[in-house]
Design an enzyme around this catalytic site. Structure first.
Site, PDB file in Angstrom:
ATOM      1  N   HIS A   1      -3.864   6.031   3.831  1.00  0.00           N
ATOM      2  CA  HIS A   1      -4.493   4.827   3.287  1.00  0.00           C
ATOM      3  C   HIS A   1      -3.848   3.538   3.797  1.00  0.00           C
ATOM      4  O   HIS A   1      -4.523   2.623   4.276  1.00  0.00           O
ATOM      5  CB  HIS A   1      -4.430   4.896   1.755  1.00  0.00           C
ATOM      6  CG  HIS A   1      -5.267   3.898   1.036  1.00  0.00           C
ATOM      7  ND1 HIS A   1      -4.820   2.623   0.739  1.00  0.00           N
ATOM      8  CD2 HIS A   1      -6.512   3.985   0.516  1.00  0.00           C
ATOM      9  CE1 HIS A   1      -5.756   1.981   0.065  1.00  0.00           C
ATOM     10  NE2 HIS A   1      -6.797   2.775  -0.072  1.00  0.00           N
TER      11      HIS A   1
ATOM     12  N   ASP B   1       0.833  -1.202   0.000  1.00  0.00           N
ATOM     13  CA  ASP B   1       0.000   0.000   0.000  1.00  0.00           C
ATOM     14  C   ASP B   1       0.873   1.261   0.000  1.00  0.00           C
ATOM     15  O   ASP B   1       1.901   1.288  -0.683  1.00  0.00           O
ATOM     16  CB  ASP B   1      -0.931  -0.037   1.222  1.00  0.00           C
ATOM     17  CG  ASP B   1      -2.259   0.645   0.966  1.00  0.00           C
ATOM     18  OD1 ASP B   1      -2.284   1.883   0.940  1.00  0.00           O
ATOM     19  OD2 ASP B   1      -3.283  -0.061   0.794  1.00  0.00           O
TER      20      ASP B   1
ATOM     21  N   SER C   1     -11.201  -0.545  -0.645  1.00  0.00           N
ATOM     22  CA  SER C   1      -9.890  -0.573   0.023  1.00  0.00           C
ATOM     23  C   SER C   1     -10.019  -0.906   1.502  1.00  0.00           C
ATOM     24  O   SER C   1      -9.124  -1.505   2.098  1.00  0.00           O
ATOM     25  CB  SER C   1      -9.190   0.780  -0.116  1.00  0.00           C
ATOM     26  OG  SER C   1      -8.645   0.959  -1.384  1.00  0.00           O
TER      27      SER C   1
END
Length: 760
Positions: free
Chosen positions: A214, A141, A541
């Site tokens: 994220h 990621d 996600s």
């Protein structure tokens, strides 16, 4: 004349050769070793090969030499390099060449969700005995914020001896940032830099350290440690925990900001390294446009991983209702849905109409105030409240509630901040994605409402000269209808392989609270000076790492299960009714969610731990599936160079031992029958049991199962059955798909597989 033609020709060659780009190149390992017998490692072979190409090139000095970015020797055998067309042609002419795939850019696609999933401290899969074993989750990621309490290692023993990874140093990151919880951290940027130039270090740490939230959010959702009193300014207060909170975490940073990009060559390098390092689960909340499996580097690399027993969980995509990505059959493809937690805002209009929206604003409610919209709020396009355009008039909006329509490229936080900047008292925003209500971290009285409420508000505005509204912020509530499918979640059919249903299942992915780096504001905007430990985010996600952590729980309980068995257990026990006892709703379309949105259903991890029967798949069966797609020998070699498709195979694509059925008929089919085969493995307790089939037939289809009773005498016993689908009625023009299910039912278990009929 001849000399002019020659000059023009050479100029054309020179210009063409300058058009270098990055390729992922597959090579034949045995042939490379024969060609370069004195070179000890793959990197040396590829460097020597590229040097020889550069020396043999007759191109002008303006052409840069080929540049090796990565040498891959685990997930695939090959390399990533920046090559001119002439360099690539030279490689194509080599005997060891297999394939070259242009590098592509991919996109980035909790205090309550574990409770919603039925996980409880000290019970079931969260019993101490099931949490003691070492399971390593690799998260590919945007990096991680290692100091976050979700990654503290209190109570953890030594790093597992099977771990072969490393903690790489870089900007503001050293080996000391890893611990017994966060046991590995690496970063990959060569593919990104080949495309965009040097990493912008004003916006990125050139290290595993995150600047974007994220990756930290995803890592903590999958395996973050217990953190008490987690909340977002008092909202959603509780204990934060990853799904398998005692797991070890290894992070692989592959995405970079400004411009935001995740290169396939970097992702492939990360998977290659993760396999070597010894992870058990790989979580990838990244994706792009679906492509054939032989052109998909993630599918290539993951196939090697599943051959080694590694489970791969990937996000389905946020392009709903457009088509799903990450569709290879050996990947778990995860859609996104709501939990029963909400942050309601009551919007009451002057005519008495009341609507429920959502907001993360935790300040005082707004009493009844005038509403403005469009021409009553400013210039042309004022209804979109786009920051920096000057379309809103401070004189017209001061002290009033501004109604805004969401427009692509701007989130509600930015629109709310613009309204605040010009003196508005609050805002009501309705999005461009139907009824999906995602919470944005506003510092201003702002409510998001769905399309139906938005249209009703607009009708009210047209009906009166003095419209008014009040906003009441209710904080955190539980018990809302759930799950519901998010409008943004990408849906089937699977365009790459329509004979395979994707997504596989759904998991919580809307308004998920999880860890956040202290360098980043909750909105991600530079003007937002707030800093939080936990933040909300939404997307497939967020759903993906839920399943990654749940897979780690199943691996703890059943370490003898293959990745396909883990996947089967979750799919066949997934549920399709919400907490009201009604079919799970699709927020985009308004009706019940079909398997194209929900796959097999919503994950139920407690039932998945004891599924009764499994649809297991050996890696060679996936290769036979690819053969049934008429892949060429060179395309098959991308997955396994030692495998050759049988000359006379009777396997159909639908014969893959998948836990769901996707059946294709010609649009004019009538009285046409297609038969598929399946094998189930008994893992029930007690091991002796009888299952009877129950079928919910799709409209217009007759379904026959032989045998219709399966009797098992021992644990691990395998039994086969055939299922025949026959078109009874001609296709109705307005309906190109129909849905049903096949369930094997015993006294204790119900092993369900969805059926999708598609007319082509």
């Amino acid at each position: 004349m001849m000399s002019l033609v020659l000059v023009a020709f050479m100029a054309t060659i020179s210009v063409a050769s300058l058009d270098s780009r990055t390729y992922i190149v597959h090579m034949d390992e045995s042939k490379m070793k024969t060609s370069y017998p004195s070179t000890a490692n793959s990197k040396g072979m590829f460097e020597e090969m590229l040097d020889s190409i550069s020396q043999l090139s007759t191109d002008s000095e303006a052409t840069p030499p080929p540049r090796l970015l990565y040498a891959y020797d685990t997930a695939i055998f090959g390399f990533a390099a920046k090559l001119s067309p002439m360099h690539l042609e030279s490689i194509r002419n080599m005997d060891a060449f297999v394939a070259a795939i242009p590098d592509r850019s991919m996109r980035l696609h909790t205090t309550h969700s574990y409770e919603f999933l039925g996980l409880e401290q000290g019970r079931g899969l969260w019993q101490a005995s099931n949490l003691e074993s070492d399971v390593i989750i690799g998260v590919i990621d945007t990096g991680i914020w290692p100091e976050h309490p979700s990654f503290h290692d209190y109570g953890f023993g030594p790093v597992p001896t099977k771990w072969k990874g490393a903690c790489e140093s870089g900007t503001n990151f050293s080996s000391l940032n890893c611990n017994r919880k966060l046991i590995g951290a690496r970063y990959f940027f060569k593919g990104y830099e080949a495309e965009h130039g040097r990493v912008n270090e004003a916006a990125n740490f050139k290290s595993p350290r995150a600047t974007d939230g994220h990756g930290t959010h995803c890592a903590s959702t999958a395996g973050g440690n217990l953190v008490h009193n987690a909340s977002f300014y008092g909202l959603a207060n509780g204990v934060a925990a990853g799904m398998r909170y005692t797991s070890r975490i290894a992070v692989y940073k592959v995405c970079w900001e400004r411009p935001t990009d995740c290169s396939n060559s970097d992702i492939l390098a990360a998977i290659d390294q993760a396999i070597k390092d010894g992870v058990d689960v790989v979580s990838i909340s990244i994706g792009g446009q679906a492509s054939p499996y032989f052109e998909d580097p993630i599918a290539h690399a993951a196939f090697t991983g599943i051959q080694r027993g590694i489970f791969f969980s990937l996000s389905a995509g946020n392009e709903g209702p457009r088509t799903v990505g990450n569709t290879a059959p050996w990947l778990m493809t995860v859609a996104a849905s709501y939990t029963d937690r909400s942050f309601p805002t009551i919007v009451k209009l002057g005519n008495g109409q009341i609507f429920e929206g959502i907001s993360l604003y935790s300040g005082k409610s707004l009493k009844e105030l005038p509403i403005v919209y469009g021409p009553t709020a400013g210039k042309k396009f004022a209804e979109y409240c786009v920051p920096g355009t000057g379309t809103l008039s401070p004189k017209l909006v001061k002290g009033k509630v501004v109604v805004c329509e969401q427009i692509g490229g701007f989130d509600t936080y930015q629109q709310a901040e613009y309204v605040k900047l010009v003196g508005g008292a609050g805002t009501i925003i309705f999005p461009d994605n139907g009824e999906t209500l995602t919470a944005y971290p506003s510092m201003f009285p702002a409510a998001s409402v769905g399309d139906l409420a938005g249209n009703a508000i607009l009708s009210y505005l047209k009906s009166t000269k003095s419209p008014t509204a009040s906003l009441t912020f209710k904080g955190t509530t539980y018990g809302k209808r759930a799950p519901m499918m998010a409008a943004f979640s990408s849906r089937g059919p699977n365009l790459v392989g329509p004979d395979l249903l994707k997504p596989d299942l759904t998991a919580p992915g809307v308004n998920i609270l999880a860890a956040w780096p202290s360098i980043s504001s909750p909105s991600g905007e530079e003007g937002d000076k707030r800093r939080v430990l936990f933040n909300f985010d939404s997307g497939t996600s967020m759903a993906c790492p839920h399943v990654s952590g749940l897979a780690a729980l199943l691996i703890s309980r059943h370490n003898e299960w293959s990745p396909a068995a883990v996947k089967s257990a979750m799919m066949t026990t997934a549920y399709n009714l919400d907490n009201r006892g009604s079919p799970i709703k699709d927020v985009y379309y308004g009706g019940p969610a079909t398997p194209f949105a929900i796959g097999s259903g919503h994950v139920d991890i407690q039932k998945a731990s004891d599924p009764g029967l499994l649809y297991d798949i050996h890696p060679y069966e996936y290769l036979h599936y690819l053969c049934s797609l008429n892949y060429s020998s060179s395309q098959i070699a991308l997955f396994d160079r030692n495998f050759t498709c049988p000359k006379r195979s009777t396997m159909q694509p639908g014969d893959l031992n998948y836990p769901s059925f996707a059946v294709l008929f010609e649009s004019d089919a009538h009285n046409v029958t297609i038969t598929y085969r399946r094998t189930v493995t008994n893992v029930g307790n007690p091991p002796i049991g009888t299952y009877k089939v129950q079928v919910e037939e799709p409209i217009g289809i007759s379904v026959r199962v032989k045998p219709n009773i399966l009797s098992f005498k021992m644990h691990g016993q395998k039994l086969q059955y055939k299922v025949s689908f026959t078109v009874k009625k001609p296709l109705i023009e307005s309906d190109d798909s129909s849905f049903g299910s096949l369930t094997w039912v015993s006294e204790k278990y119900a092993v369900r597989s969805p059926i999708v009929i598609t007319y082509i």
